[in-house]
Scaffold this motif. Sequence first.
Motif, PDB file in Angstrom:
ATOM      1  N   THR A  34       0.800  -1.166  -0.021  1.00 17.56           N
ATOM      2  CA  THR A  34      -0.133  -0.107  -0.090  1.00 17.56           C
ATOM      3  C   THR A  34       0.749   1.146  -0.160  1.00 17.56           C
ATOM      4  N   THR A  35       0.184   2.386  -0.531  1.00 12.80           N
ATOM      5  CA  THR A  35       1.009   3.657  -0.406  1.00 12.80           C
ATOM      6  C   THR A  35       0.393   4.382   0.763  1.00 12.80           C
ATOM      7  N   VAL A  36       1.405   4.922   1.537  1.00 13.39           N
ATOM      8  CA  VAL A  36       0.697   5.686   2.825  1.00 13.39           C
ATOM      9  C   VAL A  36       1.320   7.203   2.514  1.00 13.39           C
ATOM     10  N   ILE A  37       0.333   8.117   2.430  1.00 15.72           N
ATOM     11  CA  ILE A  37       0.518   9.617   2.514  1.00 15.72           C
ATOM     12  C   ILE A  37       0.466  10.163   4.040  1.00 15.72           C
ATOM     13  N   LYS A  51      -9.736  11.250  -3.025  1.00 16.70           N
ATOM     14  CA  LYS A  51     -10.778  11.279  -4.149  1.00 16.70           C
ATOM     15  C   LYS A  51     -10.025  11.381  -5.324  1.00 16.70           C
ATOM     16  N   LYS A  52      -9.224  12.615  -5.727  1.00 17.41           N
ATOM     17  CA  LYS A  52      -8.497  12.596  -6.794  1.00 17.41           C
ATOM     18  C   LYS A  52      -7.330  11.684  -6.952  1.00 17.41           C
ATOM     19  N   LEU A  53      -6.726  11.376  -6.069  1.00 15.58           N
ATOM     20  CA  LEU A  53      -5.643  10.428  -6.385  1.00 15.58           C
ATOM     21  C   LEU A  53      -6.211   9.213  -6.709  1.00 15.58           C
ATOM     22  N   LYS A  54      -7.356   8.763  -6.002  1.00 17.68           N
ATOM     23  CA  LYS A  54      -8.019   7.331  -6.343  1.00 17.68           C
ATOM     24  C   LYS A  54      -8.392   7.074  -7.584  1.00 17.68           C
ATOM     25  N   THR A  55      -9.169   8.463  -8.100  1.00 16.42           N
ATOM     26  CA  THR A  55      -9.688   8.400  -9.320  1.00 16.42           C
ATOM     27  C   THR A  55      -8.687   8.484 -10.498  1.00 16.42           C
ATOM     28  N   LYS A  56      -7.426   9.292 -10.517  1.00 14.34           N
ATOM     29  CA  LYS A  56      -6.551   9.403 -11.385  1.00 14.34           C
ATOM     30  C   LYS A  56      -5.775   8.099 -11.590  1.00 14.34           C
ATOM     31  N   GLY A  58      -6.628   5.028 -10.448  1.00 12.04           N
ATOM     32  CA  GLY A  58      -7.543   4.194 -10.611  1.00 12.04           C
ATOM     33  C   GLY A  58      -7.567   2.964  -9.755  1.00 12.04           C
ATOM     34  N   THR A  59      -7.499   3.431  -8.328  1.00 10.31           N
ATOM     35  CA  THR A  59      -7.132   2.195  -7.490  1.00 10.31           C
ATOM     36  C   THR A  59      -8.009   2.681  -6.194  1.00 10.31           C
ATOM     37  N   GLY A  60      -8.039   1.610  -5.138  1.00  5.84           N
ATOM     38  CA  GLY A  60      -8.943   1.861  -3.848  1.00  5.84           C
ATOM     39  C   GLY A  60      -8.098   2.380  -2.963  1.00  5.84           C
ATOM     40  N   GLY A  61      -8.891   3.267  -1.930  1.00  3.32           N
ATOM     41  CA  GLY A  61      -8.176   3.755  -0.765  1.00  3.32           C
ATOM     42  C   GLY A  61      -9.042   4.518   0.062  1.00  3.32           C
ATOM     43  N   THR A  62      -8.157   5.117   0.939  1.00  4.21           N
ATOM     44  CA  THR A  62      -9.184   5.713   2.017  1.00  4.21           C
ATOM     45  C   THR A  62      -8.361   6.870   2.795  1.00  4.21           C
ATOM     46  N   PHE A  63      -9.055   7.716   3.271  1.00  9.55           N
ATOM     47  CA  PHE A  63      -8.448   8.707   4.445  1.00  9.55           C
ATOM     48  C   PHE A  63      -8.920   8.340   5.732  1.00  9.55           C
ATOM     49  N   LYS A  64      -7.724   7.881   6.399  1.00 16.99           N
ATOM     50  CA  LYS A  64      -8.075   7.552   7.975  1.00 16.99           C
ATOM     51  C   LYS A  64      -6.914   7.851   8.792  1.00 16.99           C
ATOM     52  N   GLY A  66      -5.805  10.751   9.489  1.00 17.53           N
ATOM     53  CA  GLY A  66      -4.614  11.578   9.009  1.00 17.53           C
ATOM     54  C   GLY A  66      -3.842  11.189   8.064  1.00 17.53           C
ATOM     55  N   GLN A  67      -4.099   9.952   7.757  1.00 13.88           N
ATOM     56  CA  GLN A  67      -3.120   9.530   6.333  1.00 13.88           C
ATOM     57  C   GLN A  67      -4.139   8.901   5.100  1.00 13.88           C
ATOM     58  N   ILE A  68      -3.537   8.993   4.090  1.00  9.19           N
ATOM     59  CA  ILE A  68      -4.284   8.626   2.761  1.00  9.19           C
ATOM     60  C   ILE A  68      -3.577   7.405   2.573  1.00  9.19           C
ATOM     61  N   ILE A  69      -4.291   6.153   2.449  1.00  7.07           N
ATOM     62  CA  ILE A  69      -3.786   4.915   2.209  1.00  7.07           C
ATOM     63  C   ILE A  69      -4.530   4.506   0.927  1.00  7.07           C
TER      64      ILE A  69
END
Length: 95
Positions: A34-37, A51-56, A58-64, A66-69
């Motif tokens: 996973t990529t953790v930001i 949302k922008k990162l996931k869409t561009k 083309g992968t799943g992910g979440t903001f949880k 304080g991190q984007i995963i």
Amino acid sequence: MSDDFSMDELVKELDKEHARIIISKDIRKWNKPTTVISGLHGRKDAPEITKKLKTKIGTGGTFKDGQIILQGDHRDTVKNMLISMGFSEGSIEVM
């Protein structure tokens, strides 16, 4: 009203310049990468960035917490996308 809006925009731009963003790779369940930001915890627009990162990408992910995963290893792509969103290249660290 326009003065308040422009002040908010100014604060947002200053935050982008001084934010310390760390992009790292983590191994989660079933040995999946996973990529953790991290470093975006104080930003109100973090869910929009997620949302922008996931869409561009083309992968799943979440903001949880304080991190984007994001699912998968997308460290370089995420860095380039954050730079194109206006974040300073010097404030982003890829691990």
